[in-house]
Design a protein around this motif. Structure first.
Motif, short mmCIF file in Angstrom:
data_model
loop_
_atom_site.label_atom_id
_atom_site.label_comp_id
_atom_site.label_asym_id
_atom_site.label_seq_id
_atom_site.Cartn_x
_atom_site.Cartn_y
_atom_site.Cartn_z
N THR A 120 0.80 -1.22 0.00
CA THR A 120 0.00 0.00 0.00
C THR A 120 0.83 1.27 0.00
O THR A 120 0.32 2.33 -0.31
N GLY A 121 2.09 1.19 0.39
CA GLY A 121 2.92 2.38 0.51
C GLY A 121 2.76 3.07 1.85
O GLY A 121 3.47 4.02 2.16
N GLU A 122 1.85 2.60 2.68
CA GLU A 122 1.63 3.17 4.01
C GLU A 122 2.83 2.81 4.89
O GLU A 122 3.19 1.66 5.02
N SER A 123 3.46 3.82 5.48
CA SER A 123 4.68 3.56 6.24
C SER A 123 4.43 3.00 7.63
O SER A 123 5.26 2.28 8.16
N ALA A 124 3.29 3.30 8.22
CA ALA A 124 3.00 2.84 9.57
C ALA A 124 2.33 1.45 9.54
O ALA A 124 1.52 1.17 8.66
N PRO A 125 2.69 0.58 10.48
CA PRO A 125 2.03 -0.73 10.55
C PRO A 125 0.53 -0.57 10.81
O PRO A 125 0.10 0.39 11.45
N VAL A 126 -0.25 -1.51 10.31
CA VAL A 126 -1.71 -1.45 10.41
C VAL A 126 -2.17 -2.58 11.34
O VAL A 126 -1.66 -3.69 11.28
N ILE A 127 -3.14 -2.28 12.18
CA ILE A 127 -3.70 -3.30 13.08
C ILE A 127 -4.79 -4.07 12.35
O ILE A 127 -5.70 -3.47 11.79
N ARG A 128 -4.67 -5.37 12.34
CA ARG A 128 -5.66 -6.25 11.72
C ARG A 128 -6.21 -7.17 12.80
O ARG A 128 -5.46 -7.73 13.59
N GLU A 129 -7.52 -7.35 12.79
CA GLU A 129 -8.16 -8.23 13.76
C GLU A 129 -9.33 -8.95 13.11
O GLU A 129 -9.65 -8.71 11.95
N ILE A 130 -9.97 -9.80 13.87
CA ILE A 130 -11.09 -10.59 13.37
C ILE A 130 -12.22 -9.67 12.96
O ILE A 130 -12.58 -8.74 13.69
N ARG A 131 -12.79 -9.93 11.79
CA ARG A 131 -13.97 -9.17 11.36
C ARG A 131 -15.18 -9.76 12.05
O ARG A 131 -15.44 -10.95 11.96
N ARG A 132 -15.89 -8.92 12.70
CA ARG A 132 -17.12 -9.37 13.36
C ARG A 132 -18.24 -9.41 12.33
O ARG A 132 -18.53 -8.44 11.65
N ARG A 133 -18.86 -10.57 12.21
CA ARG A 133 -19.99 -10.70 11.29
C ARG A 133 -21.27 -10.49 12.08
O ARG A 133 -21.38 -10.92 13.23
N PRO A 134 -22.24 -9.83 11.48
CA PRO A 134 -23.49 -9.61 12.21
C PRO A 134 -24.16 -10.95 12.52
O PRO A 134 -24.19 -11.86 11.70
N GLN A 135 -24.66 -11.05 13.76
CA GLN A 135 -25.32 -12.30 14.17
C GLN A 135 -26.75 -12.30 13.65
O GLN A 135 -27.44 -11.29 13.65
N ARG A 136 -27.18 -13.47 13.24
CA ARG A 136 -28.57 -13.62 12.79
C ARG A 136 -29.46 -13.82 14.01
O ARG A 136 -29.13 -14.56 14.93
N ARG A 137 -30.57 -13.17 13.96
CA ARG A 137 -31.54 -13.34 15.05
C ARG A 137 -32.55 -14.38 14.59
O ARG A 137 -33.11 -14.30 13.50
#
Length: 141
Positions: A120-137
Motif C-alpha cells: 500500500t505504501g503506508e509507512s505505519a504498521p496497520v492493526i488487523r483483527e477478526i472481522r465481526r460478522r453480524p449475528q442472525r436473530r
C-alpha cells in the motif's frame, strides 16, 4: 526532456557558428549551452538511478516471495511448513511475530500488527483483527 535536449543542441550549434564567424561575445551563449547540457546529463543520471533502485526493489520482493516459508494449518490441531506458492484459497496460516505473511487473507483468530508498506505504501504498521460478522436473530414460532 526532449525539448531541453533540442535546446542544448541548437544553442551549441549557434554558439559554434558565432565562434567560427569571429564573434567575440559568446559568453552568454556558452553559459546557456552549458546549463542545458548539464540539465540533460543530470536528468539521464537521475533516471538511471531511479530505474536501478526500482529493479533492486523488485528483485528483493521476488527473493522474499520465493524464500519465505509459511506455517500452514490444515486444521486447528495440525500444522505444517509450506511455500506461499502452494497455498490455495481456504488454506489457513499461523503467523507469529516477525514472520512474513505469505499471502492475502483475513485474520480468523487473534490480532496482528502488519507492515503493508510494500503493497500500500503506508509507512505505519496497520492493526488487523477478526472481522465481526453480524449475528442472525432467530425468530421464535
Amino acid at each position: 526532456m526532449f525539448v531541453v535536449e533540442v535546446g542544448a543542441v541548437l544553442t551549441s550549434f549557434f554558439m559554434a557558428r558565432d565562434m567560427l564567424a569571429g564573434g567575440k561575445a559568446i559568453g552568454f551563449q556558452f553559459q546557456i549551452s552549458l546549463w542545458l547540457w548539464f540539465t540533460v546529463l543530470f536528468a539521464n543520471f537521475a533516471e538511471a538511478m531511479a530505474e536501478a533502485r526500482g529493479k533492486a526493489q523488485a528483485d528483493t520482493l521476488r527473493k522474499t516471495k520465493t524464500d519465505s516459508i509459511a506455517s500452514g494449518s490444515l486444521s486447528r490441531s495440525r500444522s505444517k511448513k509450506c511455500r506461499p506458492s502452494k497455498l490455495r484459497a481456504g488454506d489457513m496460516c499461523i503467523c507469529e511475530t516477525g514472520d512474513i505473511i505469505p499471502g492475502d487473507g483475513e485474520v480468523v483468530e487473534g490480532i496482528a500488527t502488519v507492515d503493508e508498506s510494500v503493497i500500500t505504501g503506508e509507512s505505519a504498521p496497520v492493526i488487523r483483527e477478526i472481522r465481526r460478522r453480524p449475528q442472525r436473530r432467530h425468530r421464535g414460532h
